[in-house]
Design an enzyme around this catalytic site. Structure first.
Site, PDB file in Angstrom:
ATOM      1  N   LYS A 141       3.288  31.741  48.303  1.00 33.11           N
ATOM      2  CA  LYS A 141       4.300  32.611  47.696  1.00 33.11           C
ATOM      3  C   LYS A 141       5.172  31.812  46.734  1.00 33.11           C
ATOM      4  O   LYS A 141       5.742  30.793  47.109  1.00 33.11           O
ATOM      5  CB  LYS A 141       5.182  33.256  48.768  1.00 33.11           C
ATOM      6  CG  LYS A 141       6.251  34.204  48.206  1.00 33.11           C
ATOM      7  CD  LYS A 141       7.023  34.899  49.305  1.00 33.11           C
ATOM      8  CE  LYS A 141       8.102  34.021  49.919  1.00 33.11           C
ATOM      9  NZ  LYS A 141       9.254  33.819  48.990  1.00 33.11           N
ATOM     10  N   ASP A 180       6.667  36.568  44.142  1.00 29.18           N
ATOM     11  CA  ASP A 180       7.738  37.277  44.853  1.00 29.18           C
ATOM     12  C   ASP A 180       9.010  37.289  44.001  1.00 29.18           C
ATOM     13  O   ASP A 180       9.952  36.552  44.271  1.00 29.18           O
ATOM     14  CB  ASP A 180       7.979  36.576  46.202  1.00 29.18           C
ATOM     15  CG  ASP A 180       9.102  37.196  47.001  1.00 29.18           C
ATOM     16  OD1 ASP A 180       9.369  38.399  46.828  1.00 29.18           O
ATOM     17  OD2 ASP A 180       9.723  36.456  47.802  1.00 29.18           O
ATOM     18  N   LYS A 205      10.452  40.450  43.122  1.00 30.44           N
ATOM     19  CA  LYS A 205      11.171  41.671  43.524  1.00 30.44           C
ATOM     20  C   LYS A 205      11.759  42.423  42.318  1.00 30.44           C
ATOM     21  O   LYS A 205      12.953  42.687  42.254  1.00 30.44           O
ATOM     22  CB  LYS A 205      12.286  41.326  44.511  1.00 30.44           C
ATOM     23  CG  LYS A 205      11.827  40.617  45.781  1.00 30.44           C
ATOM     24  CD  LYS A 205      13.010  40.334  46.714  1.00 30.44           C
ATOM     25  CE  LYS A 205      12.587  39.660  47.988  1.00 30.44           C
ATOM     26  NZ  LYS A 205      12.196  38.243  47.790  1.00 30.44           N
ATOM     27  N   ASP A 224      14.525  47.358  38.177  1.00 33.05           N
ATOM     28  CA  ASP A 224      15.192  47.620  36.900  1.00 33.05           C
ATOM     29  C   ASP A 224      14.827  49.033  36.464  1.00 33.05           C
ATOM     30  O   ASP A 224      14.194  49.779  37.212  1.00 33.05           O
ATOM     31  CB  ASP A 224      14.749  46.586  35.857  1.00 33.05           C
ATOM     32  CG  ASP A 224      15.849  46.240  34.858  1.00 33.05           C
ATOM     33  OD1 ASP A 224      16.441  47.183  34.297  1.00 33.05           O
ATOM     34  OD2 ASP A 224      16.104  45.040  34.650  1.00 33.05           O
ATOM     35  N   THR A 284      14.639  41.144  55.390  1.00 30.53           N
ATOM     36  CA  THR A 284      14.706  40.771  56.806  1.00 30.53           C
ATOM     37  C   THR A 284      16.004  40.065  57.171  1.00 30.53           C
ATOM     38  O   THR A 284      16.252  39.799  58.350  1.00 30.53           O
ATOM     39  CB  THR A 284      13.509  39.870  57.195  1.00 30.53           C
ATOM     40  OG1 THR A 284      13.419  38.781  56.282  1.00 30.53           O
ATOM     41  CG2 THR A 284      12.216  40.661  57.157  1.00 30.53           C
ATOM     42  N   ARG A 315       9.823  27.718  56.096  1.00 31.63           N
ATOM     43  CA  ARG A 315      10.350  26.477  56.659  1.00 31.63           C
ATOM     44  C   ARG A 315       9.598  25.914  57.860  1.00 31.63           C
ATOM     45  O   ARG A 315       9.498  24.694  57.989  1.00 31.63           O
ATOM     46  CB  ARG A 315      11.844  26.668  56.981  1.00 31.63           C
ATOM     47  CG  ARG A 315      12.718  26.589  55.743  1.00 31.63           C
ATOM     48  CD  ARG A 315      14.106  27.154  55.955  1.00 31.63           C
ATOM     49  NE  ARG A 315      14.088  28.615  55.962  1.00 31.63           N
ATOM     50  CZ  ARG A 315      15.156  29.378  55.839  1.00 31.63           C
ATOM     51  NH1 ARG A 315      16.350  28.821  55.708  1.00 31.63           N
ATOM     52  NH2 ARG A 315      15.080  30.690  55.840  1.00 31.63           N
TER      53      ARG A 315
END
Length: 234
Positions: free
Chosen positions: A30, A57, A59, A62, A121, A213
């Site tokens: 990603k 990614d 997002k 607009d 999330t 992570r």
């Protein structure tokens, strides 16, 4: 179910180093806002040269013309997944679907998956209450947005694995769910709230899980990836 590793870095060199360390354990990565803003499409070009798949990614959210043109431009990089915000509205989502289909047909390109971001999330019911959305639980709100996404022709949504089951039950097993907020058993939750383990995500029906992570910050990223794969396959 496939693992997508999140390259949440501020430079292309750090991203390359991680990918090289992980090696053949992971084939999907990603590229988010921080890395794309700092390195531009060079990181996508490099990942594709290494035969990796790319989830871009960014997002997009607009007005319909702007968002759809951005999606079309993103497809030119050879991306495999692109996402937009479902809260941009039905007109925006429909326009993005149409523009992407037209672009890929015109240039004879494979069409990337176009998925919709529902509720991040890092947010939960407290966020909905704060913003005056009183009629829905987080799961109910996600399902409502996911329903709009399917209606507009999107391939699936980004959502917590906790909502995957209800999405699959209501919108069909072929409607793709990409699940961030995955933490192996015992891992630090950091800024995530609606999280599950990789094993739980598999049982709940997620098609892709995004892990950052727990792999990228590990002393041994390849070993961390291997352990997660083992957890899933046991």
């Amino acid at each position: 179910m496939e693992i997508i590793t999140a390259l949440d870095f501020d430079s292309i060199d750090k991203a390359k180093e991680l990918v090289n360390k992980v090696g053949s354990h992971i084939s999907y990565y990603k590229v988010g806002l921080e890395l794309f803003v700092s390195s531009g499409p060079a990181i996508i070009d490099w990942l594709k040269s290494e035969n990796k798949k790319v989830f871009l990614d960014l997002k997009f959210h607009d007005i319909p013309n702007t968002a759809s043109r951005a999606v079309s431009a993103a497809a030119n990089y050879g991306t495999d997944i692109i996402n937009i915000h479902t809260q941009g509205g039905k007109e925006m989502m429909t326009k993005c679907v149409e523009e992407l289909q037209n672009q890929c047909s015109k240039k004879n390109m494979s069409k990337p998956l176009l998925i919709g971001v529902t509720l991040l999330t890092s947010l939960d019911e407290n966020h909905l209450q704060e913003y005056g959305i009183h009629d829905f639980s987080s799961a109910g709100y996600v399902l409502k947005l996911a329903g709009y996404a399917k209606e507009c022709g999107l391939d699936g949504v980004v959502s917590s694995a906790k909502e995957t089951k209800v999405i699959k039950e209501n919108l069909g097993k072929d409607f793709i769910t990409v699940t961030p907020g995955i933490r192996p058993a015992g891992a630090d939750l950091t800024d995530q709230k609606r999280v599950v383990t990789p094993k739980d995500a598999l049982h709940l029906g997620s098609d892709y899980i995004v892990i950052g992570r727990p792999i990228t910050a590990a002393k041994d990223p390849a070993g961390a990836a291997e352990l997660i794969l083992k957890e899933i396959n046991e």
